[in-house]
Design a protein around this motif. Sequence first.
Motif, PDB file in Angstrom:
ATOM      1  N   GLU A   1     -58.375   0.187  21.966  1.00 43.24           N
ATOM      2  CA  GLU A   1     -57.207   0.635  22.855  1.00 43.24           C
ATOM      3  C   GLU A   1     -56.763   1.987  22.297  1.00 43.24           C
ATOM      4  O   GLU A   1     -56.941   2.515  21.352  1.00 43.24           O
ATOM      5  CB  GLU A   1     -56.310  -0.462  22.891  1.00 43.24           C
ATOM      6  CG  GLU A   1     -56.478  -1.764  23.369  1.00 43.24           C
ATOM      7  CD  GLU A   1     -55.421  -2.833  23.719  1.00 43.24           C
ATOM      8  OE1 GLU A   1     -55.420  -3.569  24.761  1.00 43.24           O
ATOM      9  OE2 GLU A   1     -54.564  -2.804  22.820  1.00 43.24           O
ATOM     10  N   THR A   2     -55.849   2.671  23.130  1.00 43.69           N
ATOM     11  CA  THR A   2     -55.311   3.904  23.077  1.00 43.69           C
ATOM     12  C   THR A   2     -53.722   3.371  22.793  1.00 43.69           C
ATOM     13  O   THR A   2     -53.070   2.721  23.520  1.00 43.69           O
ATOM     14  CB  THR A   2     -55.424   4.823  24.249  1.00 43.69           C
ATOM     15  OG1 THR A   2     -56.764   5.018  24.389  1.00 43.69           O
ATOM     16  CG2 THR A   2     -54.569   5.840  24.115  1.00 43.69           C
ATOM     17  N   VAL A   3     -53.234   3.846  21.743  1.00 45.21           N
ATOM     18  CA  VAL A   3     -51.843   3.998  21.329  1.00 45.21           C
ATOM     19  C   VAL A   3     -51.067   5.481  21.516  1.00 45.21           C
ATOM     20  O   VAL A   3     -51.495   6.419  20.911  1.00 45.21           O
ATOM     21  CB  VAL A   3     -51.751   3.277  20.173  1.00 45.21           C
ATOM     22  CG1 VAL A   3     -50.191   3.501  19.331  1.00 45.21           C
ATOM     23  CG2 VAL A   3     -52.161   1.991  19.859  1.00 45.21           C
ATOM     24  N   LEU A   4     -50.074   5.203  22.141  1.00 43.07           N
ATOM     25  CA  LEU A   4     -49.316   6.507  22.211  1.00 43.07           C
ATOM     26  C   LEU A   4     -47.744   6.417  21.529  1.00 43.07           C
ATOM     27  O   LEU A   4     -47.271   5.314  21.651  1.00 43.07           O
ATOM     28  CB  LEU A   4     -48.933   7.041  23.619  1.00 43.07           C
ATOM     29  CG  LEU A   4     -48.119   8.026  24.122  1.00 43.07           C
ATOM     30  CD1 LEU A   4     -48.401   9.237  23.311  1.00 43.07           C
ATOM     31  CD2 LEU A   4     -47.608   8.151  25.492  1.00 43.07           C
TER      32      LEU A   4
ATOM     33  N   GLY B   1     -58.280   0.768  14.488  1.00 43.63           N
ATOM     34  CA  GLY B   1     -59.413   1.130  15.272  1.00 43.63           C
ATOM     35  C   GLY B   1     -59.052   1.713  16.742  1.00 43.63           C
ATOM     36  O   GLY B   1     -59.998   1.765  17.593  1.00 43.63           O
ATOM     37  N   CYS B   2     -57.950   2.195  16.792  1.00 41.90           N
ATOM     38  CA  CYS B   2     -57.457   2.558  17.986  1.00 41.90           C
ATOM     39  C   CYS B   2     -57.348   3.956  18.197  1.00 41.90           C
ATOM     40  O   CYS B   2     -57.627   4.961  16.865  1.00 41.90           O
ATOM     41  CB  CYS B   2     -55.894   2.088  18.215  1.00 41.90           C
ATOM     42  SG  CYS B   2     -55.506   0.442  18.306  1.00 41.90           S
ATOM     43  N   THR B   3     -57.372   4.585  19.439  1.00 40.31           N
ATOM     44  CA  THR B   3     -57.399   6.117  19.544  1.00 40.31           C
ATOM     45  C   THR B   3     -55.879   6.243  19.742  1.00 40.31           C
ATOM     46  O   THR B   3     -54.956   5.654  20.564  1.00 40.31           O
ATOM     47  CB  THR B   3     -57.937   6.310  21.067  1.00 40.31           C
ATOM     48  OG1 THR B   3     -59.359   5.956  21.114  1.00 40.31           O
ATOM     49  CG2 THR B   3     -57.617   7.641  21.650  1.00 40.31           C
ATOM     50  N   VAL B   4     -55.483   7.414  19.016  1.00 40.24           N
ATOM     51  CA  VAL B   4     -54.036   7.462  18.763  1.00 40.24           C
ATOM     52  C   VAL B   4     -53.408   8.861  19.492  1.00 40.24           C
ATOM     53  O   VAL B   4     -54.311   9.868  19.102  1.00 40.24           O
ATOM     54  CB  VAL B   4     -53.625   7.217  17.229  1.00 40.24           C
ATOM     55  CG1 VAL B   4     -52.191   7.727  17.170  1.00 40.24           C
ATOM     56  CG2 VAL B   4     -53.925   6.072  16.614  1.00 40.24           C
ATOM     57  N   ILE B   5     -52.516   8.864  20.155  1.00 38.40           N
ATOM     58  CA  ILE B   5     -51.974  10.044  20.607  1.00 38.40           C
ATOM     59  C   ILE B   5     -50.564  10.393  20.007  1.00 38.40           C
ATOM     60  O   ILE B   5     -49.948   9.355  20.165  1.00 38.40           O
ATOM     61  CB  ILE B   5     -51.938  10.065  22.083  1.00 38.40           C
ATOM     62  CG1 ILE B   5     -53.431   9.958  22.787  1.00 38.40           C
ATOM     63  CG2 ILE B   5     -51.377  11.514  22.840  1.00 38.40           C
ATOM     64  CD1 ILE B   5     -53.288   9.639  24.369  1.00 38.40           C
ATOM     65  N   GLY B   6     -50.156  11.412  19.642  1.00 39.09           N
ATOM     66  CA  GLY B   6     -49.112  11.786  19.158  1.00 39.09           C
ATOM     67  C   GLY B   6     -48.069  12.920  19.612  1.00 39.09           C
ATOM     68  O   GLY B   6     -48.833  13.896  19.898  1.00 39.09           O
TER      69      GLY B   6
END
Length: 328
Positions: free
Chosen positions: A144-147, A167-172
């Motif tokens: 999953e993608t976490v922002l 194991g997430c895709t992370v956006i900051g």
Amino acid sequence: MVTAKRWVLVKQFVGKPKESDFCLEEETLPDEVNDGEVLCEAIYLSVDPYVRFLSSVMMKPGDTLVGEQIARVINSKNPKYEVGDVIRLSSGWRTHTLVTDMSQIDVMPVLGDLPVSLPLGAAGVTGLTALFGLNDKLKPVEGETVLVNSAAGAVGSVVGQIAKMKGCTVIGFAGTDDKVQWLTELGFDHAFNYKKVDVDEALSMAAPNGVHCYFDNVGGYLSTQTLPHIHRNGRVLIVGSISTYNDIGKSTGPYPFEDILKKCMTVNGFSIYDMYPKWRDGEAQLVDWIQQGKLQHRETITEGFDLMPNAFMGLFEGTCTGKALVKA
């Protein structure tokens, strides 16, 4: 006798906090204590945006500003605490505290060789907010993608690192190029200076299939821009709203409710104090990750108790990376 200093609230904040809202006072405390009492001297004091939020709810003019500190016991007639012990104390912005109510003292995690300041930050309430907010409320799963916004702050930086462990895709999003560089070093998949990018374009590129979990420390317009990019049945956790704490009057929009409806989002508010029964286990986990090198942290330390208001006001100017502290 011990000469102590404390910062008091002069008047309720209107807009951004300013120097005239604070007053430094001295008081005299006895250097001898009664049975059961402990006298402490501050080492580090926590600087937190929630003070601005809670000031109108919990405080009145003349009150000592609220907050946690790490302190050293300098006199004791309590069998639980010896002179020289380092403790975590909820006594507010003060250099010395005569503790008569032992509920003010919180248990310190076992730190080993780690800095004693950590229980105010990555191994304390801010780290716990990240840990439990992410794992217990948003519940991201691998892929999953976490922002997270305010991603280079004390909470956001921990959120991103834990999400990567899962194991997430992370956006900051952060507010300076230096902070964005640090997020990249921490392993964030995408990091943006929200002051320099088009948020809509950035999220369209970084999360073309939508954001599954949004950890919101900021609120305001940045969050309004974000909601159209939430995946259907996505989860939003509102942990802070620092962008609007200093607003005067009511906001007139834009309003996010249509996006929430269209995407069938789950939107929750979150207070770390609701998770208190799990704090000890959570702190032990955070300390273990830090000791293993899996969880990195930074501290922005202001030297000198007399500069407490400056450090606090800096929170709303984006001058801090990681946890903001004052060294007494």
